[in-house]
Design a protein around this motif. Structure first.
Motif, PDB file in Angstrom:
ATOM      1  N   MET A  94       8.400  28.282  13.306  1.00 17.09           N
ATOM      2  CA  MET A  94       9.699  28.333  13.353  1.00 17.09           C
ATOM      3  C   MET A  94      10.437  28.004  15.319  1.00 17.09           C
ATOM      4  O   MET A  94       9.254  27.894  15.693  1.00 17.09           O
ATOM      5  N   MET A 109      17.734  34.482  14.603  1.00 12.89           N
ATOM      6  CA  MET A 109      17.696  35.043  13.293  1.00 12.89           C
ATOM      7  C   MET A 109      17.041  36.381  12.576  1.00 12.89           C
ATOM      8  O   MET A 109      16.583  37.126  13.605  1.00 12.89           O
ATOM      9  N   TYR A 127      15.476  39.497  10.971  1.00 16.57           N
ATOM     10  CA  TYR A 127      14.423  39.567  10.188  1.00 16.57           C
ATOM     11  C   TYR A 127      13.694  40.937   9.603  1.00 16.57           C
ATOM     12  O   TYR A 127      14.526  41.835  10.105  1.00 16.57           O
ATOM     13  N   HIS A 131      15.135  34.112  19.861  1.00 19.95           N
ATOM     14  CA  HIS A 131      13.695  33.871  20.193  1.00 19.95           C
ATOM     15  C   HIS A 131      13.104  32.126  20.698  1.00 19.95           C
ATOM     16  O   HIS A 131      14.017  30.964  20.167  1.00 19.95           O
ATOM     17  N   MET A 141      15.316  29.579  17.563  1.00 21.23           N
ATOM     18  CA  MET A 141      16.771  30.158  16.562  1.00 21.23           C
ATOM     19  C   MET A 141      16.917  32.069  17.845  1.00 21.23           C
ATOM     20  O   MET A 141      16.660  32.569  17.911  1.00 21.23           O
TER      21      MET A 141
HETATM   22 CU   LIG Z   1      14.492  31.675  12.215  1.00 18.24          CU
END
Ligand SMILES: [Cu+2]
Length: 118
Positions: A75, A80, A82, A67, A78
């Motif tokens: 944020m 990542m 979730y 994203h 990156m």
């Molecule tokens: Cu992140």
């Protein structure tokens, strides 16, 4: 003693800083009548961000998303993993799919609260 909290600084409030404009222990002359009812800096609190689903780990309920910057949780861009808020969110996620999603920091855990294909 009355404390008047300034509501005009939306940006400061968004950062979690409350500003005490007047904390005098003298008389406060009642309502001033000029409280702004139109905050100029309200961000759509349900705004969705673009992302791409990179991985879905159903057993752990984690979705990896690539994203851009997510302003509401501070944020940077990156990729990542979730936590999905619930089974419905998890079910929406398919690897490789472009999505719009909403990430929120819920009690310290970054959580995907909304996710839909775009
Ligand atoms: Cu992140």
């Amino acid at each position: 003693m009355k404390k008047l909290i300034s509501c005009s600084l939306g940006a400061s409030l968004a950062l979690g800083i409350s500003i005490t404009a007047f904390a005098g222990d003298g008389n406060v002359n009642g309502p001033t009548g000029n409280i702004s009812a139109a905050p100029s800096e309200v961000r759509a609190d349900t705004a969705l961000s673009n992302g791409v689903v990179r991985k879905v780990d159903r057993p752990s309920g984690m979705i990896t998303i690539e994203h851009g910057a997510l302003e509401n949780v501070g944020m940077p861009p990156m990729t990542m993993a979730y936590k999905a808020k619930d089974a419905a969110v998890l079910q929406q996620a398919k690897e490789g799919e472009k999505v719009k999603f909403r990430l929120e920091n819920l009690n310290g855990t970054y959580t995907i609260t909304t996710l839909k294909k775009r």
